[in-house]
Scaffold this active site. Sequence first.
Site, PDB file in Angstrom:
ATOM      1  N   HIS A 126       0.859  -1.186   0.000  1.00 21.89           N
ATOM      2  CA  HIS A 126       0.000   0.000   0.000  1.00 21.89           C
ATOM      3  C   HIS A 126       0.890   1.229   0.000  1.00 21.89           C
ATOM      4  O   HIS A 126       1.954   1.225   0.614  1.00 21.89           O
ATOM      5  CB  HIS A 126      -0.895   0.001   1.250  1.00 21.89           C
ATOM      6  CG  HIS A 126      -2.050   0.937   1.139  1.00 21.89           C
ATOM      7  ND1 HIS A 126      -1.948   2.261   1.435  1.00 21.89           N
ATOM      8  CD2 HIS A 126      -3.325   0.717   0.732  1.00 21.89           C
ATOM      9  CE1 HIS A 126      -3.119   2.832   1.214  1.00 21.89           C
ATOM     10  NE2 HIS A 126      -3.966   1.925   0.787  1.00 21.89           N
ATOM     11  N   ASP A 173      -7.937  -5.429   0.265  1.00 21.99           N
ATOM     12  CA  ASP A 173      -8.426  -6.253  -0.836  1.00 21.99           C
ATOM     13  C   ASP A 173      -8.025  -7.711  -0.739  1.00 21.99           C
ATOM     14  O   ASP A 173      -8.515  -8.540  -1.505  1.00 21.99           O
ATOM     15  CB  ASP A 173      -7.892  -5.696  -2.169  1.00 21.99           C
ATOM     16  CG  ASP A 173      -8.491  -4.351  -2.461  1.00 21.99           C
ATOM     17  OD1 ASP A 173      -9.683  -4.179  -2.189  1.00 21.99           O
ATOM     18  OD2 ASP A 173      -7.762  -3.468  -2.945  1.00 21.99           O
TER      19      ASP A 173
HETATM   20  N1  ACO Z   1       4.182  -7.587  -4.717  1.00 17.41           N
HETATM   21  C1  ACO Z   1       5.513  -7.562  -4.905  1.00 17.41           C
HETATM   22  N2  ACO Z   1       6.272  -6.467  -4.781  1.00 17.41           N
HETATM   23  C2  ACO Z   1       5.653  -5.313  -4.460  1.00 17.41           C
HETATM   24  C3  ACO Z   1       4.255  -5.258  -4.245  1.00 17.41           C
HETATM   25  C4  ACO Z   1       3.522  -6.444  -4.372  1.00 17.41           C
HETATM   26  N3  ACO Z   1       2.195  -6.454  -4.187  1.00 17.41           N
HETATM   27  N4  ACO Z   1       3.902  -3.994  -3.933  1.00 17.41           N
HETATM   28  C5  ACO Z   1       5.023  -3.275  -3.968  1.00 17.41           C
HETATM   29  N5  ACO Z   1       6.095  -4.081  -4.279  1.00 17.41           N
HETATM   30  C6  ACO Z   1       7.508  -3.654  -4.353  1.00 17.41           C
HETATM   31  C7  ACO Z   1       7.781  -2.902  -5.637  1.00 17.41           C
HETATM   32  O1  ACO Z   1       8.234  -3.751  -6.669  1.00 17.41           O
HETATM   33  C8  ACO Z   1       8.833  -1.924  -5.204  1.00 17.41           C
HETATM   34  O2  ACO Z   1      10.078  -2.580  -5.182  1.00 17.41           O
HETATM   35  P1  ACO Z   1      11.442  -1.758  -5.502  1.00 17.41           P
HETATM   36  O3  ACO Z   1      11.535  -0.714  -4.449  1.00 17.41           O
HETATM   37  O4  ACO Z   1      12.501  -2.807  -5.421  1.00 17.41           O
HETATM   38  O5  ACO Z   1      11.253  -1.182  -6.866  1.00 17.41           O
HETATM   39  C9  ACO Z   1       8.476  -1.586  -3.755  1.00 17.41           C
HETATM   40  O6  ACO Z   1       7.722  -2.731  -3.290  1.00 17.41           O
HETATM   41  C10 ACO Z   1       7.623  -0.336  -3.607  1.00 17.41           C
HETATM   42  O7  ACO Z   1       6.514  -0.456  -4.485  1.00 17.41           O
HETATM   43  P2  ACO Z   1       5.852   0.754  -5.253  1.00 17.41           P
HETATM   44  O8  ACO Z   1       5.048   0.235  -6.386  1.00 17.41           O
HETATM   45  O9  ACO Z   1       6.883   1.791  -5.530  1.00 17.41           O
HETATM   46  O10 ACO Z   1       4.918   1.299  -4.114  1.00 17.41           O
HETATM   47  P3  ACO Z   1       3.689   2.218  -4.324  1.00 17.41           P
HETATM   48  O11 ACO Z   1       3.432   2.865  -3.018  1.00 17.41           O
HETATM   49  O12 ACO Z   1       3.872   3.088  -5.518  1.00 17.41           O
HETATM   50  O13 ACO Z   1       2.518   1.178  -4.709  1.00 17.41           O
HETATM   51  C11 ACO Z   1       0.693  -0.313  -4.618  1.00 17.41           C
HETATM   52  C12 ACO Z   1       1.511   0.751  -3.866  1.00 17.41           C
HETATM   53  C13 ACO Z   1       0.281   0.216  -6.003  1.00 17.41           C
HETATM   54  C14 ACO Z   1      -0.580  -0.601  -3.844  1.00 17.41           C
HETATM   55  C15 ACO Z   1       1.551  -1.601  -4.763  1.00 17.41           C
HETATM   56  O14 ACO Z   1       1.930  -2.090  -3.499  1.00 17.41           O
HETATM   57  C16 ACO Z   1       0.832  -2.688  -5.545  1.00 17.41           C
HETATM   58  O15 ACO Z   1       0.870  -2.683  -6.784  1.00 17.41           O
HETATM   59  N6  ACO Z   1       0.143  -3.676  -4.840  1.00 17.41           N
HETATM   60  C17 ACO Z   1      -0.620  -4.672  -5.494  1.00 17.41           C
HETATM   61  C18 ACO Z   1      -1.973  -4.081  -5.929  1.00 17.41           C
HETATM   62  C19 ACO Z   1      -2.903  -3.839  -4.767  1.00 17.41           C
HETATM   63  O16 ACO Z   1      -3.094  -4.695  -3.901  1.00 17.41           O
HETATM   64  N7  ACO Z   1      -3.546  -2.647  -4.767  1.00 17.41           N
HETATM   65  C20 ACO Z   1      -4.541  -2.296  -3.769  1.00 17.41           C
HETATM   66  C21 ACO Z   1      -4.113  -1.123  -2.986  1.00 17.41           C
HETATM   67  S1  ACO Z   1      -5.263  -0.793  -1.703  1.00 17.41           S
HETATM   68  C22 ACO Z   1      -6.585  -0.064  -2.471  1.00 17.41           C
HETATM   69  O17 ACO Z   1      -6.513   0.560  -3.481  1.00 17.41           O
HETATM   70  C23 ACO Z   1      -7.853  -0.251  -1.814  1.00 17.41           C
END
Ligand code: ACO
Length: 428
Positions: A306, A363
């Site tokens: 998140h 979720d």
């Molecule tokens: N699985 C694996 N790796 C992940 C995940 C994941 N679910 N989420 C983040 N990471 C990693 C990224 O690859 C990144 O790694 P790096 O630093 O080596 O590049 C690091 O963690 C940070 O991730 P970002 O994408 O930069 O974090 P951001 O805050 O931009 O994204 C997000 C948050 C979009 C929710 C992300 O965690 C994600 O895509 N999760 C899966 C989708 C999801 O569950 N979304 C629901 C969110 S809650 C809602 O909307 C109600």
Amino acid sequence: MADKQAKLELGGESHDFPVLEGTCGPDVVDIRKMYGTTGKFTYDPGYKSTASCESALTYIDGQEGVLLHRGYPIGQLAEKSSFMEVSYLLLNGELPSSDELDDFTYTITRHTMLHDQMRQFYQGFRRDAHPMAIMCGVVGALSAFYHDSTDISDPEHRKISSHRLIAKMPTIAAMAYKYSVGQPFLYPDNSLSYTGNFLRMTFGVPAEEYEVIPEVESAMDKIFILHADHEQNASTSTVRLAGSSGANPFACISAGIACLWGPAHGGANEAALNMLREIGTPDRIPHYIERAKDKNDPFRLMGFGHRVYKNYDPRAAVMQKTVREVFEALNVKDPVFETALQLEEIALNDDYFREKKLFPNVDFYSGIILSAIGFPTTMFTALFALARTVGWVAQWNEMISDPGQVIGRPRQLYTGPTQRDYVPLDQR
Ligand code: ACO
């Protein structure tokens, strides 16, 4: 002048900016006059360090896993309150008295019907249309039917349109479902609760009496509470940005629905359950964990991570408990829940997820409950939109009520060509 100041050194010159304090959370550096005084913009594409507005609705402490609506912890609201009560709280700032709650519930219940002509819109969609596609269209189209509540400068109009949106959303979502399965639309039954009425409009058929199962109604109501608002997330910011131009509320909420649809936001509940079903059995979890960690593989653990929570999402904890309650009430079992529990445990003990502070979000478990209740995965995000509508309208109202409100207009770091002369076609 604010007591605290932040100093910015730029090209040998020093500039002071006020530091503003909220009631909770980090202070913010007020850079509104920065361009005027320095000729420079700030650069923050994903708003990772930018507060886009002032708000008194919802507070999140992502490090501690805290979520408060008007100061009340989400766990307490989910356990002790109802979606109608939380809606009143978000819209009005305080919990209602018993009479106020009755009045509010009565008003919402009396706006659940759609203009009958709107039924014809549904026929224009393909049978296999995604419910979110229908929701975007039908909610936007409300603005063509309710002209009497679109003067956004009038607080009474804003109130009526807010109530209409909250009231009609279950009808619109249930009709999207009914259309997809080829069953007749059911009119609302105002003798039922907000949530009971939605369940009946979704799963009832005219030929039979529909009996609302109290445990399912309560679980659904909890899911609505957990999704009601979440401060300045992508869809709420979209609603605010659309609203900042003076667009009518129905159009703004339709914009919010479009944004929510994406798999990185509201679409994640659908994606999370699809992922869990694809994993299938616990023995396949390690393979998917390795894929999620592989930089060259676009796969991510859906329902994990998140932008704000760097700790357990408090909503996920309530969801996990609710799965058990629903399974018990319906006497069902779904192996996908066991897979989810084991996946969570393995991920939480894995260095990659620990270092990046990736925890289950709201979720991760919601899809399992919704599926047990009988919703197809395509409806999951539509249910999220239904519940989030109250947050969207409350945030939109807060913005429009602010006398200092201006149109949202970000700037950019331009990296395109510098000025050049047009070359006639025959010389290219
Ligand atoms: N699985 C694996 N790796 C992940 C995940 C994941 N679910 N989420 C983040 N990471 C990693 C990224 O690859 C990144 O790694 P790096 O630093 O080596 O590049 C690091 O963690 C940070 O991730 P970002 O994408 O930069 O974090 P951001 O805050 O931009 O994204 C997000 C948050 C979009 C929710 C992300 O965690 C994600 O895509 N999760 C899966 C989708 C999801 O569950 N979304 C629901 C969110 S809650 C809602 O909307 C109600």
